[in-house]
Design a protein around this motif. Sequence first.
Motif, PDB file in Angstrom:
ATOM      1  N   THR A   5       0.852  -1.195   0.000  1.00  0.00           N
ATOM      2  CA  THR A   5       0.000   0.000   0.000  1.00  0.00           C
ATOM      3  C   THR A   5       0.887   1.243   0.000  1.00  0.00           C
ATOM      4  O   THR A   5       1.851   1.333   0.772  1.00  0.00           O
ATOM      5  N   GLN A   6       0.555   2.186  -0.854  1.00  0.00           N
ATOM      6  CA  GLN A   6       1.220   3.492  -0.845  1.00  0.00           C
ATOM      7  C   GLN A   6       0.159   4.572  -0.822  1.00  0.00           C
ATOM      8  O   GLN A   6      -0.759   4.571  -1.648  1.00  0.00           O
ATOM      9  N   ILE A   7       0.281   5.475   0.147  1.00  0.00           N
ATOM     10  CA  ILE A   7      -0.690   6.563   0.273  1.00  0.00           C
ATOM     11  C   ILE A   7       0.070   7.880   0.348  1.00  0.00           C
ATOM     12  O   ILE A   7       0.916   8.083   1.230  1.00  0.00           O
ATOM     13  N   ASP A   8      -0.224   8.766  -0.591  1.00  0.00           N
ATOM     14  CA  ASP A   8       0.406  10.085  -0.648  1.00  0.00           C
ATOM     15  C   ASP A   8      -0.651  11.141  -0.345  1.00  0.00           C
ATOM     16  O   ASP A   8      -1.737  11.126  -0.937  1.00  0.00           O
ATOM     17  N   LYS A   9      -0.320  12.051   0.554  1.00  0.00           N
ATOM     18  CA  LYS A   9      -1.256  13.116   0.931  1.00  0.00           C
ATOM     19  C   LYS A   9      -0.649  14.480   0.635  1.00  0.00           C
ATOM     20  O   LYS A   9       0.557  14.689   0.809  1.00  0.00           O
ATOM     21  N   THR A  10      -1.500  15.380   0.238  1.00  0.00           N
ATOM     22  CA  THR A  10      -1.122  16.784   0.079  1.00  0.00           C
ATOM     23  C   THR A  10      -2.151  17.638   0.810  1.00  0.00           C
ATOM     24  O   THR A  10      -3.241  17.179   1.143  1.00  0.00           O
ATOM     25  N   ASP A  11      -1.784  18.881   1.054  1.00  0.00           N
ATOM     26  CA  ASP A  11      -2.670  19.838   1.732  1.00  0.00           C
ATOM     27  C   ASP A  11      -3.074  19.360   3.130  1.00  0.00           C
ATOM     28  O   ASP A  11      -4.171  19.688   3.608  1.00  0.00           O
ATOM     29  N   LYS A  52       2.832  17.704   3.387  1.00  0.00           N
ATOM     30  CA  LYS A  52       2.761  16.653   2.387  1.00  0.00           C
ATOM     31  C   LYS A  52       3.372  15.402   3.000  1.00  0.00           C
ATOM     32  O   LYS A  52       4.409  15.472   3.660  1.00  0.00           O
ATOM     33  N   THR A  53       2.724  14.247   2.828  1.00  0.00           N
ATOM     34  CA  THR A  53       3.229  13.007   3.403  1.00  0.00           C
ATOM     35  C   THR A  53       3.181  11.883   2.384  1.00  0.00           C
ATOM     36  O   THR A  53       2.401  11.930   1.422  1.00  0.00           O
ATOM     37  N   SER A  54       4.012  10.873   2.608  1.00  0.00           N
ATOM     38  CA  SER A  54       4.023   9.693   1.747  1.00  0.00           C
ATOM     39  C   SER A  54       4.352   8.481   2.601  1.00  0.00           C
ATOM     40  O   SER A  54       5.378   8.462   3.298  1.00  0.00           O
ATOM     41  N   THR A  55       3.476   7.481   2.570  1.00  0.00           N
ATOM     42  CA  THR A  55       3.645   6.276   3.381  1.00  0.00           C
ATOM     43  C   THR A  55       3.560   5.044   2.496  1.00  0.00           C
ATOM     44  O   THR A  55       2.669   4.943   1.646  1.00  0.00           O
ATOM     45  N   LYS A  56       4.505   4.123   2.704  1.00  0.00           N
ATOM     46  CA  LYS A  56       4.520   2.860   1.964  1.00  0.00           C
ATOM     47  C   LYS A  56       4.549   1.710   2.974  1.00  0.00           C
ATOM     48  O   LYS A  56       5.378   1.710   3.888  1.00  0.00           O
ATOM     49  N   LEU A  57       3.636   0.744   2.787  1.00  0.00           N
ATOM     50  CA  LEU A  57       3.471  -0.330   3.757  1.00  0.00           C
ATOM     51  C   LEU A  57       3.380  -1.679   3.068  1.00  0.00           C
ATOM     52  O   LEU A  57       2.961  -1.773   1.918  1.00  0.00           O
ATOM     53  N   LEU A  58       3.750  -2.722   3.808  1.00  0.00           N
ATOM     54  CA  LEU A  58       3.521  -4.093   3.395  1.00  0.00           C
ATOM     55  C   LEU A  58       2.749  -4.820   4.486  1.00  0.00           C
ATOM     56  O   LEU A  58       3.044  -4.642   5.684  1.00  0.00           O
ATOM     57  N   ASP A  59       1.773  -5.630   4.086  1.00  0.00           N
ATOM     58  CA  ASP A  59       1.031  -6.475   5.012  1.00  0.00           C
ATOM     59  C   ASP A  59       1.197  -7.931   4.589  1.00  0.00           C
ATOM     60  O   ASP A  59       0.899  -8.288   3.442  1.00  0.00           O
ATOM     61  N   PHE A  60       1.685  -8.755   5.534  1.00  0.00           N
ATOM     62  CA  PHE A  60       1.843 -10.188   5.302  1.00  0.00           C
ATOM     63  C   PHE A  60       0.856 -10.926   6.202  1.00  0.00           C
ATOM     64  O   PHE A  60       0.789 -10.655   7.413  1.00  0.00           O
ATOM     65  N   ASN A  61       0.122 -11.857   5.641  1.00  0.00           N
ATOM     66  CA  ASN A  61      -0.833 -12.643   6.420  1.00  0.00           C
ATOM     67  C   ASN A  61      -0.727 -14.111   6.057  1.00  0.00           C
ATOM     68  O   ASN A  61      -0.643 -14.463   4.874  1.00  0.00           O
ATOM     69  N   ILE A  62      -0.737 -14.975   7.062  1.00  0.00           N
ATOM     70  CA  ILE A  62      -0.709 -16.422   6.879  1.00  0.00           C
ATOM     71  C   ILE A  62      -1.821 -17.031   7.719  1.00  0.00           C
ATOM     72  O   ILE A  62      -1.972 -16.686   8.906  1.00  0.00           O
ATOM     73  N   ILE A  99       6.338  -1.092   7.789  1.00  0.00           N
ATOM     74  CA  ILE A  99       6.391   0.233   7.174  1.00  0.00           C
ATOM     75  C   ILE A  99       7.682   0.341   6.376  1.00  0.00           C
ATOM     76  O   ILE A  99       8.781   0.338   6.940  1.00  0.00           O
ATOM     77  N   ILE A 100       7.566   0.413   5.066  1.00  0.00           N
ATOM     78  CA  ILE A 100       8.738   0.584   4.203  1.00  0.00           C
ATOM     79  C   ILE A 100       9.276   1.995   4.334  1.00  0.00           C
ATOM     80  O   ILE A 100      10.484   2.219   4.476  1.00  0.00           O
ATOM     81  N   SER A 101       8.353   2.964   4.318  1.00  0.00           N
ATOM     82  CA  SER A 101       8.763   4.365   4.372  1.00  0.00           C
ATOM     83  C   SER A 101       7.612   5.203   4.899  1.00  0.00           C
ATOM     84  O   SER A 101       6.445   4.913   4.626  1.00  0.00           O
ATOM     85  N   ALA A 102       7.936   6.230   5.683  1.00  0.00           N
ATOM     86  CA  ALA A 102       6.942   7.198   6.149  1.00  0.00           C
ATOM     87  C   ALA A 102       7.620   8.567   6.156  1.00  0.00           C
ATOM     88  O   ALA A 102       8.440   8.861   7.024  1.00  0.00           O
ATOM     89  N   LYS A 103       7.284   9.378   5.157  1.00  0.00           N
ATOM     90  CA  LYS A 103       7.971  10.649   4.976  1.00  0.00           C
ATOM     91  C   LYS A 103       6.992  11.816   5.090  1.00  0.00           C
ATOM     92  O   LYS A 103       5.826  11.692   4.743  1.00  0.00           O
ATOM     93  N   LYS A 104       7.527  12.930   5.564  1.00  0.00           N
ATOM     94  CA  LYS A 104       6.678  14.118   5.726  1.00  0.00           C
ATOM     95  C   LYS A 104       7.467  15.368   5.389  1.00  0.00           C
ATOM     96  O   LYS A 104       8.637  15.504   5.746  1.00  0.00           O
ATOM     97  N   SER A 105       6.775  16.283   4.709  1.00  0.00           N
ATOM     98  CA  SER A 105       7.264  17.646   4.502  1.00  0.00           C
ATOM     99  C   SER A 105       6.321  18.576   5.251  1.00  0.00           C
ATOM    100  O   SER A 105       5.150  18.677   4.896  1.00  0.00           O
ATOM    101  N   PRO A 106       6.797  19.272   6.308  1.00  0.00           N
ATOM    102  CA  PRO A 106       5.877  20.087   7.115  1.00  0.00           C
ATOM    103  C   PRO A 106       5.421  21.375   6.451  1.00  0.00           C
ATOM    104  O   PRO A 106       4.382  21.917   6.804  1.00  0.00           O
ATOM    105  N   LEU A 107       6.198  21.857   5.457  1.00  0.00           N
ATOM    106  CA  LEU A 107       5.889  23.126   4.809  1.00  0.00           C
ATOM    107  C   LEU A 107       6.140  23.016   3.309  1.00  0.00           C
ATOM    108  O   LEU A 107       6.993  22.236   2.872  1.00  0.00           O
TER     109      LEU A 107
END
Length: 862
Positions: free
Chosen positions: A645-651, A702-712, A732-740
């Motif tokens: 899953t990758q979720i990018d947010k702005t504003d 602005k933020t960007s989050t990349k995740l992996l989910d493993f289920n067995i 969590i592969i990556s969780a990045k943020k730009s505050p301004l």
Amino acid sequence: MKLKQLAYAISLIGLATASAAYAADEVKTERIQVTGSNIKRVAAEGATQVVTLNREQIERSGATSAGEVLRLLPAINGDDNSTYSLRPTDSGYQAANARGSFSATSDILVLVDGRRMPVYPEQGQVVDLNSVPMSAIERVEYLNSGASSIYGSDAVMGVINIITRKSLEGVQLRARLGETSRNDGARLLTSIAAGYGNLETQGWNLMVSGEYEKVDNIFMRDRNNTRTADLRHLGGPDRRLASSPDGNLQRANGTWQPLSTCTGNTPAGGVPLPSVGRGLFCPFDPNSTTQIQPEVESVGLMANLMVKFGENLNLRTNMLYKHKESGNFLNPNPLTLAFNANQNGNPYNERVTVAIRPLGPGLMRNKDIEVDLTRLSATLSGSIKDFEWEVNAASGKSEYAESGSGYYNAAKLAAAQANGTLNPFNGTFTAANVMALGILEAPKRTSETQLDSIDFIARGDLFELPAGPVGFAGGLGYFEETYKDTPDPLQVAGALFQDPQLATVNKSRDNVYYFGEVNVPVIKGLDLGLAIRQDKYTEFKSPVTSTVSLRYQPVTQFLLRASYGEGFKAPTLRQLYATQTSGFPSAKDFTGCAINGQTPAQCVTRQYQARSTSNASLKPEQSESKTAGFVFAPIKNLTFSVDYTQIDKTDQIETLVLQDVLSNPTIPVAGYGTAANLVTRLPNGLIDETVAIILPRANLAKTSTKLLDFNIQGRTQFGATRISVDNALNYIISAKKSPLPGVALAEYVGLSGFQRWRNVASVKAENGPWSGSVSVRSIAGFVDTLSPSAAASTPHSPSSFTTADLLFGYGGFMKNSKVELGVRNVFDRAPTWAAASNSSSNVDLAHDVTGRYYYLSLQLGF
């Protein structure tokens, strides 16, 4: 809404996320509806991952509240059931947010039976999971990706859908009693559910359930890692405070010394507290009287009536009610008071600052809180030929009442200090004198939120293609939300010493929305899903959000899935309409320093008058969600899945801080132009300090989050013993943020609140009436800081934390009955100290400090 608009919205067939069915064992003909789509399908495995916790799993967890059920979902970043001491107004409250999210108001939408709930009134921003009675829950479904095209605002990083029980015949009694191995923190949950009438043969069923919950407190002093703020015995710093009953003073040169001889176990001349400053102190240990688990008492009710009117018309009415009382307290107010030379007999020929904290039962800052939630819902559903339809109307209200005590009246305190009635230099600044003067206040605050809604949905098959029917769902709806927050007049005026000034809110808004979905079987095994939705709020019209998804199952044992979706998150009523609050934050005005000929290094930090405020011009936050994954069942009763899953947010909405305003004057701020317009400057360019600087909320981050989910999931059998294994890992592969705007994205993974992985594993064995299970929960280690820039210089890194739970059950003594004995945290593991996210109890908010906990459960069915 005009009739033309209504007709257009009803006739709209939109586009969708979801899929037809996948089942490893057999194909079922019954169609079901899963969270993430309004189209009913044959099986649950679709184009996006949905994790389901059934009633048996919830019961087996030992949870006594819906919020505790989050422990079973590694992708959810909920604070554990302790560490309430920083926010006593949250006692007994539990929110949900996705791991990797940066939002202060939650990026997860919480639904009950697919519909919205009124939010928790104290902040008016997120739903309290504990407002839903445990006895009313049938199952919980969690969609771990964005779903704004289905549900609208807030479904940015996922959806939690709490499904309530619909029918019952007979009587069920349940009781669970537990206590820690230290004989504290007792928890009691009892419930009764009764139902009468058979929906199929009699055409109706009435079910009523009720529950009572009682949680006892746990004090910091009763756990080794929280018993004192002096963490040197754990390898940490001494975090005791200077504001002690004995008192300490700071001289003009910045050094500290005891006000008089220290009492208790402290050396008479004091001890060093490097975390406070230079010199010696009579220290105060804030952990000596504070709680890590508050007292909570609640009563919950649910009534559900199901009626069939012939073959094609059904009615369901549902009532939920939860009354919750909680009590929490903080230590007496710390007092930092300035005295000029000779003022009140100041023996020092200079200005000094005194830090003191009179200590006594009547001076504790108490918060007694009552919260009532009531929700009424009615759904009329039916079918016409091959098409189903339903109309739902719901009304929910949550009311919050807070009674405080032990807060200093700032004006009365200043008067007592000025006239010498309370004098730290002659020993009269005592708890007894404070009580006698009547300078303590007992503020009261009330808040309420309300949500009224009505919606219409139609679903069915449009036509047949060679690969199967084209399914659709479309509908429209309306809801109105109201938020009233009325703090005590003393809180609104900022008249309580060192207590934050609180804003008032009294506002309503409404929203009209329409949506549509289609599911197209392109070829055998390949489904295309499309969905669209638009919302029209009082303040704005949302962009048309859409989702496209693919589900490909070339063989029974293998499923590929992917989706792309757009989302949005509406500003809350508090963010839009709260009144202003004032303060004096500190910052460096580099522009003014340059005018005065000072270099940035010479520029000093100063306090400025400022007003924090809402912003009626806020825009919705925007998001994009991408998912891809597969489900593989190589043999019967063994399935594993991997989802990206990758979720990018702005504003993203943030509250501007003073330093950002002064250092970045070109930042765009909706409603104000740029940050430069928030500051009034004189003709010479210096700040006009007679005019307050405005610090509004703004669409900044602005933020960007990349995740992996493993289920067995695996099932097998040895003789008469059935074994089931489940494992869920969120990474969590990556969780990045730009505050301004214009600031580069910074990586947060590995810091406090962004532990890289969380895993929940369980093994269950059943043999006849006997059952047993073991569950293991683990969370990764982290660097003890909230700031990426400070990570390299932060020496403290708590290691990963793992706890194990055991449960044994026997159900052979009576039909539909069972007794269970459980132990949580069998090895009595305690997390390492950490201060970044919770400097009060020095335990990271993702960790539980309860310790080993025993409980006994009994279920009887008649």
